[in-house]
Design an enzyme around this catalytic site. Sequence first.
Site, PDB file in Angstrom:
ATOM      1  N   GLY A 190       0.849  -1.189   0.000  1.00 15.02           N
ATOM      2  CA  GLY A 190       0.000   0.000   0.000  1.00 15.02           C
ATOM      3  C   GLY A 190       0.883   1.238   0.000  1.00 15.02           C
ATOM      4  N   GLU A 211       2.384  -8.740  -0.853  1.00 18.51           N
ATOM      5  CA  GLU A 211       1.037  -8.156  -0.883  1.00 18.51           C
ATOM      6  C   GLU A 211       0.014  -9.257  -1.078  1.00 18.51           C
ATOM      7  OE1 GLU A 211      -0.679  -5.076  -0.672  1.00 18.51           O
ATOM      8  OE2 GLU A 211      -2.388  -6.385  -1.070  1.00 18.51           O
ATOM      9  N   VAL A 245       1.202 -14.120   3.971  1.00 16.75           N
ATOM     10  CA  VAL A 245       2.249 -14.349   4.972  1.00 16.75           C
ATOM     11  C   VAL A 245       1.697 -15.308   6.022  1.00 16.75           C
ATOM     12  CG1 VAL A 245       3.705 -13.263   6.737  1.00 16.75           C
ATOM     13  CG2 VAL A 245       3.286 -12.088   4.556  1.00 16.75           C
ATOM     14  N   ALA A 276       3.075  -3.085   7.152  1.00 14.77           N
ATOM     15  CA  ALA A 276       2.343  -1.885   6.689  1.00 14.77           C
ATOM     16  C   ALA A 276       1.064  -2.347   6.009  1.00 14.77           C
ATOM     17  CB  ALA A 276       3.215  -1.076   5.734  1.00 14.77           C
ATOM     18  N   GLY A 278      -2.132  -1.320   6.775  1.00 16.03           N
ATOM     19  CA  GLY A 278      -3.259  -0.426   6.983  1.00 16.03           C
ATOM     20  C   GLY A 278      -3.279   0.130   8.396  1.00 16.03           C
ATOM     21  N   ARG A 279      -4.196   1.062   8.635  1.00 15.49           N
ATOM     22  CA  ARG A 279      -4.319   1.703   9.940  1.00 15.49           C
ATOM     23  C   ARG A 279      -5.776   1.646  10.388  1.00 15.49           C
ATOM     24  NH1 ARG A 279       0.037   4.720  11.410  1.00 15.49           N
ATOM     25  NH2 ARG A 279      -1.204   6.214  12.599  1.00 15.49           N
ATOM     26  N   HIS A 451       4.832  27.123 -21.410  1.00  8.18           N
ATOM     27  CA  HIS A 451       5.698  26.188 -22.128  1.00  8.18           C
ATOM     28  C   HIS A 451       7.152  26.531 -21.856  1.00  8.18           C
ATOM     29  CE1 HIS A 451       7.163  23.545 -25.263  1.00  8.18           C
ATOM     30  NE2 HIS A 451       7.930  24.539 -25.699  1.00  8.18           N
TER      31      HIS A 451
HETATM   32  P1  FAD Z   1      -3.273  11.985  13.929  1.00  9.47           P
HETATM   33  O1  FAD Z   1      -2.309  12.709  13.102  1.00  9.47           O
HETATM   34  O2  FAD Z   1      -3.083  10.534  14.127  1.00  9.47           O
HETATM   35  O3  FAD Z   1      -3.264  12.723  15.347  1.00  9.47           O
HETATM   36  C1  FAD Z   1      -4.014  12.267  16.423  1.00  9.47           C
HETATM   37  C2  FAD Z   1      -3.401  12.809  17.698  1.00  9.47           C
HETATM   38  O4  FAD Z   1      -4.303  12.577  18.768  1.00  9.47           O
HETATM   39  C3  FAD Z   1      -2.096  12.138  18.088  1.00  9.47           C
HETATM   40  O5  FAD Z   1      -1.141  13.097  18.460  1.00  9.47           O
HETATM   41  C4  FAD Z   1      -2.474  11.278  19.288  1.00  9.47           C
HETATM   42  O6  FAD Z   1      -1.413  11.121  20.206  1.00  9.47           O
HETATM   43  C5  FAD Z   1      -3.580  12.129  19.893  1.00  9.47           C
HETATM   44  N1  FAD Z   1      -4.514  11.374  20.733  1.00  9.47           N
HETATM   45  C6  FAD Z   1      -5.176  10.223  20.438  1.00  9.47           C
HETATM   46  N2  FAD Z   1      -5.989   9.882  21.448  1.00  9.47           N
HETATM   47  C7  FAD Z   1      -5.838  10.831  22.412  1.00  9.47           C
HETATM   48  C8  FAD Z   1      -6.405  11.021  23.700  1.00  9.47           C
HETATM   49  N3  FAD Z   1      -7.330  10.198  24.171  1.00  9.47           N
HETATM   50  N4  FAD Z   1      -5.992  12.093  24.411  1.00  9.47           N
HETATM   51  C9  FAD Z   1      -5.080  12.960  23.915  1.00  9.47           C
HETATM   52  N5  FAD Z   1      -4.515  12.820  22.707  1.00  9.47           N
HETATM   53  C10 FAD Z   1      -4.892  11.775  21.970  1.00  9.47           C
HETATM   54  N6  FAD Z   1      -1.300  11.680   4.792  1.00  9.47           N
HETATM   55  C11 FAD Z   1      -1.198  12.575   3.783  1.00  9.47           C
HETATM   56  O7  FAD Z   1      -2.174  13.288   3.493  1.00  9.47           O
HETATM   57  N7  FAD Z   1      -0.035  12.723   3.083  1.00  9.47           N
HETATM   58  C12 FAD Z   1       1.053  11.965   3.344  1.00  9.47           C
HETATM   59  O8  FAD Z   1       2.084  12.112   2.685  1.00  9.47           O
HETATM   60  C13 FAD Z   1       0.978  11.013   4.392  1.00  9.47           C
HETATM   61  N8  FAD Z   1       2.039  10.234   4.694  1.00  9.47           N
HETATM   62  C14 FAD Z   1       1.945   9.354   5.724  1.00  9.47           C
HETATM   63  C15 FAD Z   1       3.047   8.546   5.999  1.00  9.47           C
HETATM   64  C16 FAD Z   1       2.990   7.615   7.024  1.00  9.47           C
HETATM   65  C17 FAD Z   1       4.197   6.761   7.317  1.00  9.47           C
HETATM   66  C18 FAD Z   1       1.795   7.511   7.812  1.00  9.47           C
HETATM   67  C19 FAD Z   1       1.720   6.546   8.957  1.00  9.47           C
HETATM   68  C20 FAD Z   1       0.699   8.305   7.546  1.00  9.47           C
HETATM   69  C21 FAD Z   1       0.760   9.223   6.486  1.00  9.47           C
HETATM   70  N9  FAD Z   1      -0.333  10.017   6.151  1.00  9.47           N
HETATM   71  C22 FAD Z   1      -0.244  10.907   5.115  1.00  9.47           C
HETATM   72  C23 FAD Z   1      -1.611   9.941   6.892  1.00  9.47           C
HETATM   73  C24 FAD Z   1      -1.699  11.096   7.911  1.00  9.47           C
HETATM   74  O9  FAD Z   1      -0.611  11.014   8.793  1.00  9.47           O
HETATM   75  C25 FAD Z   1      -3.020  11.011   8.649  1.00  9.47           C
HETATM   76  O10 FAD Z   1      -4.087  10.977   7.735  1.00  9.47           O
HETATM   77  C26 FAD Z   1      -3.181  12.211   9.575  1.00  9.47           C
HETATM   78  O11 FAD Z   1      -2.133  12.290  10.501  1.00  9.47           O
HETATM   79  C27 FAD Z   1      -4.519  12.151  10.302  1.00  9.47           C
HETATM   80  O12 FAD Z   1      -4.635  13.265  11.135  1.00  9.47           O
HETATM   81  P2  FAD Z   1      -5.513  13.213  12.465  1.00  9.47           P
HETATM   82  O13 FAD Z   1      -5.438  14.580  13.050  1.00  9.47           O
HETATM   83  O14 FAD Z   1      -6.840  12.640  12.178  1.00  9.47           O
HETATM   84  O15 FAD Z   1      -4.783  12.167  13.416  1.00  9.47           O
HETATM   85  P1  NAD Z   2      -2.818   0.769   2.860  1.00 13.37           P
HETATM   86  O1  NAD Z   2      -4.243   0.476   3.124  1.00 13.37           O
HETATM   87  O2  NAD Z   2      -2.462   1.848   1.930  1.00 13.37           O
HETATM   88  O3  NAD Z   2      -2.090  -0.544   2.328  1.00 13.37           O
HETATM   89  C1  NAD Z   2      -2.074  -1.733   3.055  1.00 13.37           C
HETATM   90  C2  NAD Z   2      -1.787  -2.864   2.078  1.00 13.37           C
HETATM   91  O4  NAD Z   2      -1.538  -4.037   2.815  1.00 13.37           O
HETATM   92  C3  NAD Z   2      -2.962  -3.156   1.148  1.00 13.37           C
HETATM   93  O5  NAD Z   2      -2.503  -3.237  -0.170  1.00 13.37           O
HETATM   94  C4  NAD Z   2      -3.494  -4.484   1.667  1.00 13.37           C
HETATM   95  O6  NAD Z   2      -4.060  -5.285   0.652  1.00 13.37           O
HETATM   96  C5  NAD Z   2      -2.222  -5.108   2.201  1.00 13.37           C
HETATM   97  N1  NAD Z   2      -2.433  -6.120   3.235  1.00 13.37           N
HETATM   98  C6  NAD Z   2      -3.351  -6.110   4.235  1.00 13.37           C
HETATM   99  N2  NAD Z   2      -3.186  -7.205   5.014  1.00 13.37           N
HETATM  100  C7  NAD Z   2      -2.145  -7.899   4.499  1.00 13.37           C
HETATM  101  C8  NAD Z   2      -1.491  -9.104   4.860  1.00 13.37           C
HETATM  102  N3  NAD Z   2      -1.867  -9.807   5.938  1.00 13.37           N
HETATM  103  N4  NAD Z   2      -0.465  -9.544   4.087  1.00 13.37           N
HETATM  104  C9  NAD Z   2      -0.058  -8.830   3.007  1.00 13.37           C
HETATM  105  N5  NAD Z   2      -0.643  -7.676   2.615  1.00 13.37           N
HETATM  106  C10 NAD Z   2      -1.664  -7.220   3.360  1.00 13.37           C
HETATM  107  O7  NAD Z   2      -2.180   0.985   4.315  1.00 13.37           O
HETATM  108  P2  NAD Z   2      -0.758   1.524   4.750  1.00 13.37           P
HETATM  109  O8  NAD Z   2       0.221   1.461   3.646  1.00 13.37           O
HETATM  110  O9  NAD Z   2      -0.464   0.836   6.033  1.00 13.37           O
HETATM  111  O10 NAD Z   2      -1.062   3.029   5.064  1.00 13.37           O
HETATM  112  C11 NAD Z   2      -2.114   3.363   5.968  1.00 13.37           C
HETATM  113  C12 NAD Z   2      -2.782   4.626   5.552  1.00 13.37           C
HETATM  114  O11 NAD Z   2      -1.953   5.739   5.870  1.00 13.37           O
HETATM  115  C13 NAD Z   2      -3.006   4.741   4.050  1.00 13.37           C
HETATM  116  O12 NAD Z   2      -4.171   4.078   3.628  1.00 13.37           O
HETATM  117  C14 NAD Z   2      -3.160   6.218   3.898  1.00 13.37           C
HETATM  118  O13 NAD Z   2      -4.463   6.587   4.221  1.00 13.37           O
HETATM  119  C15 NAD Z   2      -2.189   6.764   4.936  1.00 13.37           C
HETATM  120  N6  NAD Z   2      -0.941   7.137   4.259  1.00 13.37           N
HETATM  121  C16 NAD Z   2      -0.997   8.097   3.291  1.00 13.37           C
HETATM  122  C17 NAD Z   2       0.139   8.454   2.613  1.00 13.37           C
HETATM  123  C18 NAD Z   2       0.057   9.475   1.538  1.00 13.37           C
HETATM  124  O14 NAD Z   2      -0.948  10.162   1.474  1.00 13.37           O
HETATM  125  N7  NAD Z   2       1.068   9.629   0.695  1.00 13.37           N
HETATM  126  C19 NAD Z   2       1.346   7.838   2.904  1.00 13.37           C
HETATM  127  C20 NAD Z   2       1.368   6.848   3.878  1.00 13.37           C
HETATM  128  C21 NAD Z   2       0.217   6.508   4.555  1.00 13.37           C
END
Ligand code: FAD
Ligand code: NAD
Length: 472
Positions: A190, A211, A245, A276, A278-279, A451
């Site tokens: 993903g 995957e 897996v 990785a 999903g979340r 351009h």
């Molecule tokens: P979060 O950013 O998760 O923030 C939630 C906050 O709430 C955290 O600080 C947590 O500690 C706090 N919290 C939770 N429960 C409590 C509680 N009970 N009390 C107090 N605090 C609490 N998205 C993009 O658009 N572009 C990208 O390039 C991108 N890259 C990513 C790369 C990775 C590796 C990952 C993991 C994610 C990526 N994402 C990207 C997804 C993006 O990070 C999330 O969509 C975004 O952070 C969501 O924002 P949010 O405010 O909903 O939650």
């Molecule tokens: P994802 O949903 O993008 O991808 C997860 C992948 O894992 C899928 O292709 C799924 O089919 C596969 N999968 C699930 N279970 C599996 C298993 N047991 N064995 C093998 N493959 C399996 O999730 P992610 O990469 O973990 O990222 C989580 C989310 O964070 C993304 O969906 C996105 O919303 C956010 N994110 C966004 C960005 C960005 O905007 N550039 C970057 C990173 C993360």
Amino acid sequence: MDNFDVVVIGAGPGGYVAAIRAAQLGLRTACVDAWRDARGKPALGGTCLNVGCIPSKALLDSSHHYHNLRHRLPAHGIEAGDIKLDLRKMLARKDKVVRTLTRGVAGLLRKHKVESITGHAALAGGGKIGVTPHGDGARRTLVARHIILATGSIPIRIPVAEVDGDRIVDNEGALAFSEVPRRLGIIGAGVIGLELGSVWARLGSEVTILETLDDFLPAADRRIAGEALKVLRRQGLDIRLGTRVTGARAHDAGVAVGYDDAEGSHEGEFDRLVVAVGRRANTEGLDPAAAGVELDDHGRIVVDAQCRTTADGIWAVGDAVAGPMLAHKASEEGVAVAERIAGHAAHVDHAVIPWVIYTHPEIAWVGQTATELDAAGVEHREGAFPFAASGRAQGSGETEGLVKVIADAATDHILGVHVLAANASELIAEAVVAMTFHASAEDIARTIHAHPTLAEAMHEAALAVDDRPIHI
Ligand code: FAD
Ligand code: NAD
């Protein structure tokens, strides 16, 4: 007890942006956040700033420079002698970028007079929130007319590969390996798997991505996904689709991973393994039931189209609710909720949320795919333009990829735009603006594009919807 108009729980892109907008609208606002960085210090910005968008893009850029210097710049007549990788310095730079931005969020909250409270928040009903501070400070009770839940998401765990934070890691660990793993295994092709797989492959790892699905990036346009798969495989990512897996066992020297595919059962040996897959929404310790906030079958906070939860005066935004888990989606929902609380009309158009995957070339899209339109029985026309036919792309050597514009066959309204390009993340913005203003393909076709630019490919793809591209 402390009284507020608005208390936001979570200071990620959903929460801190909602808090700032609420304060701008004259509401007395507090923002509670529990995040602590690797040194145990509170850090604002949530997943995105601490272990998501920002550090991953910092490493993607650094690793891109390294890879270019070694593999792409010689074609431009630029040769460097002894190229060295200082991974510690690269990671320290990434950490500094994160620190600068997380402190920046603290500064923004201060400037807007949002009270920033550190600790874990739990709902108590009746507009009350209990905050347990880190360490031994006194527990606080806040009272708010409105509560915005922006608690974000956490990685999904799978029992066959338990994260130990050392050999088997999630996104957090994969942003901080102390040395380049010789063989890196990743479960999940993903967004995270492809982005972090790209980082480590560029730095020298042999990367294998396992995957489970047979289709690559099923949410993306089929042609773009197919081309992206070819390009990424050429870059050395060994992406194995249709694998299951069956187990992962960490040992002193690495991780043994068992998996099945169409050819049978296999055992792979890696130095590190990234999970990785999903979340999921994070409501740990929040006690939503105490306030009458319902969760759906996936554990997400149930909201209506206005981001109202099932409890009066409690709203929820971002990764904790349904919809794409993207920072900009979280922020826009946060702004809209703050405006609704202040009595204004607000709207988030979920149909035009852009997606970007920051591989090289980048994959970006907005709106629908041809597959989705076919399934919905919507007649449509497509125009595509490959970067190989773009003068600017030839000049820069970035000829991989294409732009595809899909328009309604009857009205010519743009229904989707799909891009595979070196800077697709920037190119897609034009399509988002066009779709937000309900533009037709003809509107883009009649818009003057400078351009030579890569954006001309958007122009040509729009012309191609009407079968009149000039340069192909
Ligand atoms: P979060 O950013 O998760 O923030 C939630 C906050 O709430 C955290 O600080 C947590 O500690 C706090 N919290 C939770 N429960 C409590 C509680 N009970 N009390 C107090 N605090 C609490 N998205 C993009 O658009 N572009 C990208 O390039 C991108 N890259 C990513 C790369 C990775 C590796 C990952 C993991 C994610 C990526 N994402 C990207 C997804 C993006 O990070 C999330 O969509 C975004 O952070 C969501 O924002 P949010 O405010 O909903 O939650
Ligand atoms: P994802 O949903 O993008 O991808 C997860 C992948 O894992 C899928 O292709 C799924 O089919 C596969 N999968 C699930 N279970 C599996 C298993 N047991 N064995 C093998 N493959 C399996 O999730 P992610 O990469 O973990 O990222 C989580 C989310 O964070 C993304 O969906 C996105 O919303 C956010 N994110 C966004 C960005 C960005 O905007 N550039 C970057 C990173 C993360």
